[in-house]
Motif scaffolding. Sequence first.
Motif, short mmCIF file in Angstrom:
data_model
loop_
_atom_site.label_atom_id
_atom_site.label_comp_id
_atom_site.label_asym_id
_atom_site.label_seq_id
_atom_site.Cartn_x
_atom_site.Cartn_y
_atom_site.Cartn_z
N ARG A 137 -19.14 40.08 -28.73
CA ARG A 137 -20.10 38.99 -28.95
C ARG A 137 -20.52 38.49 -27.58
NH1 ARG A 137 -18.84 34.49 -33.21
NH2 ARG A 137 -20.94 34.11 -32.55
N ALA A 138 -21.79 38.33 -27.37
CA ALA A 138 -22.32 37.89 -26.08
C ALA A 138 -21.79 36.50 -25.74
CB ALA A 138 -23.84 37.88 -26.10
N GLY A 139 -21.25 36.36 -24.53
CA GLY A 139 -20.84 35.06 -24.02
C GLY A 139 -19.52 34.52 -24.55
N THR A 140 -18.79 35.31 -25.30
CA THR A 140 -17.52 34.86 -25.87
C THR A 140 -16.57 36.05 -26.03
OG1 THR A 140 -16.52 33.66 -27.72
CG2 THR A 140 -18.38 35.09 -28.25
N ILE A 141 -15.32 35.76 -26.33
CA ILE A 141 -14.38 36.84 -26.58
C ILE A 141 -14.80 37.59 -27.85
CG2 ILE A 141 -12.42 35.86 -25.35
CD1 ILE A 141 -11.38 34.76 -28.01
N ALA A 142 -14.39 38.83 -27.93
CA ALA A 142 -14.78 39.70 -29.04
C ALA A 142 -14.15 39.26 -30.36
CB ALA A 142 -14.36 41.14 -28.74
N GLU A 143 -14.82 39.59 -31.45
CA GLU A 143 -14.22 39.47 -32.76
C GLU A 143 -13.32 40.69 -32.93
OE1 GLU A 143 -17.33 37.02 -35.45
OE2 GLU A 143 -17.85 39.13 -35.13
N LEU A 144 -12.22 40.53 -33.68
CA LEU A 144 -11.22 41.59 -33.78
C LEU A 144 -10.78 41.85 -35.20
CD1 LEU A 144 -8.71 40.46 -30.98
CD2 LEU A 144 -10.55 42.15 -30.77
N LEU A 145 -10.27 43.06 -35.42
CA LEU A 145 -9.47 43.38 -36.59
C LEU A 145 -8.12 43.80 -36.04
CD1 LEU A 145 -9.08 43.86 -39.62
CD2 LEU A 145 -9.81 46.23 -39.25
N LEU A 146 -7.07 43.13 -36.52
CA LEU A 146 -5.71 43.43 -36.10
C LEU A 146 -4.90 43.87 -37.31
CD1 LEU A 146 -6.41 40.26 -34.69
CD2 LEU A 146 -4.92 41.44 -33.11
N GLN A 147 -3.95 44.78 -37.08
CA GLN A 147 -3.07 45.22 -38.16
C GLN A 147 -1.69 44.63 -37.92
OE1 GLN A 147 -2.59 49.47 -38.56
NE2 GLN A 147 -1.89 49.25 -40.67
N VAL A 148 -1.11 44.05 -38.97
CA VAL A 148 0.21 43.46 -38.86
C VAL A 148 1.23 44.58 -38.63
CG1 VAL A 148 2.02 42.19 -40.11
CG2 VAL A 148 -0.37 41.44 -40.24
N LYS A 149 2.07 44.40 -37.62
CA LYS A 149 3.10 45.39 -37.27
C LYS A 149 4.49 44.94 -37.70
CE LYS A 149 0.34 48.32 -35.47
NZ LYS A 149 0.01 49.53 -36.22
N THR A 150 4.77 43.64 -37.59
CA THR A 150 6.07 43.12 -38.02
C THR A 150 5.85 41.83 -38.80
OG1 THR A 150 6.49 41.77 -36.05
CG2 THR A 150 7.25 44.07 -35.98
N SER A 151 6.75 41.58 -39.74
CA SER A 151 6.69 40.38 -40.55
C SER A 151 8.11 39.92 -40.82
CB SER A 151 5.99 40.69 -41.88
OG SER A 151 5.94 39.54 -42.69
N THR A 152 8.38 38.63 -40.57
CA THR A 152 9.71 38.09 -40.84
C THR A 152 9.58 36.81 -41.66
OG1 THR A 152 9.74 36.87 -38.74
CG2 THR A 152 10.76 39.04 -38.73
N GLY A 153 10.58 36.57 -42.48
CA GLY A 153 10.60 35.38 -43.31
C GLY A 153 9.79 35.56 -44.58
N LYS A 154 10.00 34.66 -45.49
CA LYS A 154 9.25 34.61 -46.74
C LYS A 154 8.35 33.39 -46.66
CE LYS A 154 11.45 38.01 -48.67
NZ LYS A 154 10.85 39.30 -48.47
N GLY A 155 7.09 33.58 -46.94
CA GLY A 155 6.20 32.43 -46.89
C GLY A 155 4.75 32.84 -46.82
N VAL A 156 3.94 31.93 -46.31
CA VAL A 156 2.49 32.06 -46.33
C VAL A 156 1.98 33.32 -45.61
CG1 VAL A 156 2.08 30.60 -44.30
CG2 VAL A 156 0.36 30.73 -46.10
#
Length: 174
Positions: free
Chosen positions: A114-133
């Motif tokens: 995006r011009a003039g700002t940091i890029a928009e991203l798609l990230l993939q979750v690699k680790t997850s801990t805990g139960k919740g939101v």
Amino acid sequence: MAAVTVSVAAVTYQASAAEVAAPAAVGPESRAVAIPGIPAAIKPPNGSKPIGAYVVTSGTQTYTCTGGVYTGASVPEAQLSGTGGRLHHFAGPSWQSKRDGSLVTAAKVAESPRAGTIAELLLQVKTSTGKGVLSRATYISRLLTSGGTAPGGACTDGSTTAVPYGAVYVFWTN
């Protein structure tokens, strides 16, 4: 057709149910999911469903000077507020729920400049801990970015600078 609406502060993401979730690909007749407002390069996989949206209420991207310039990856430090309460976003990159302690780390899969700002991203979750939101999250989109770009000009090697930024993060499950 049913509509899905996620509102966070002054930001609203709205799409018909057909646009948000599509059936799993079963053959050549399958079609791509249409998710309005998300560039094609960073759309989550077909069948992904939004499980939360969060707005950066205060955040910085910190850059380290190397070779006399601020370049390379930045380190986030941000507070987010949204559908599942408040999150802390920090190095990793990581996101942790202040409500239930659930924590995810992710890695960049794709970006959309995006011009003039940091890029928009798609990230993939690699680790997850805990139960919740956050425990069901498989992908994260960084959207509607503002600010956060590395400062120009010369700098002293090893020095750091924190640049304010804004974004909306959408967490997905599939």
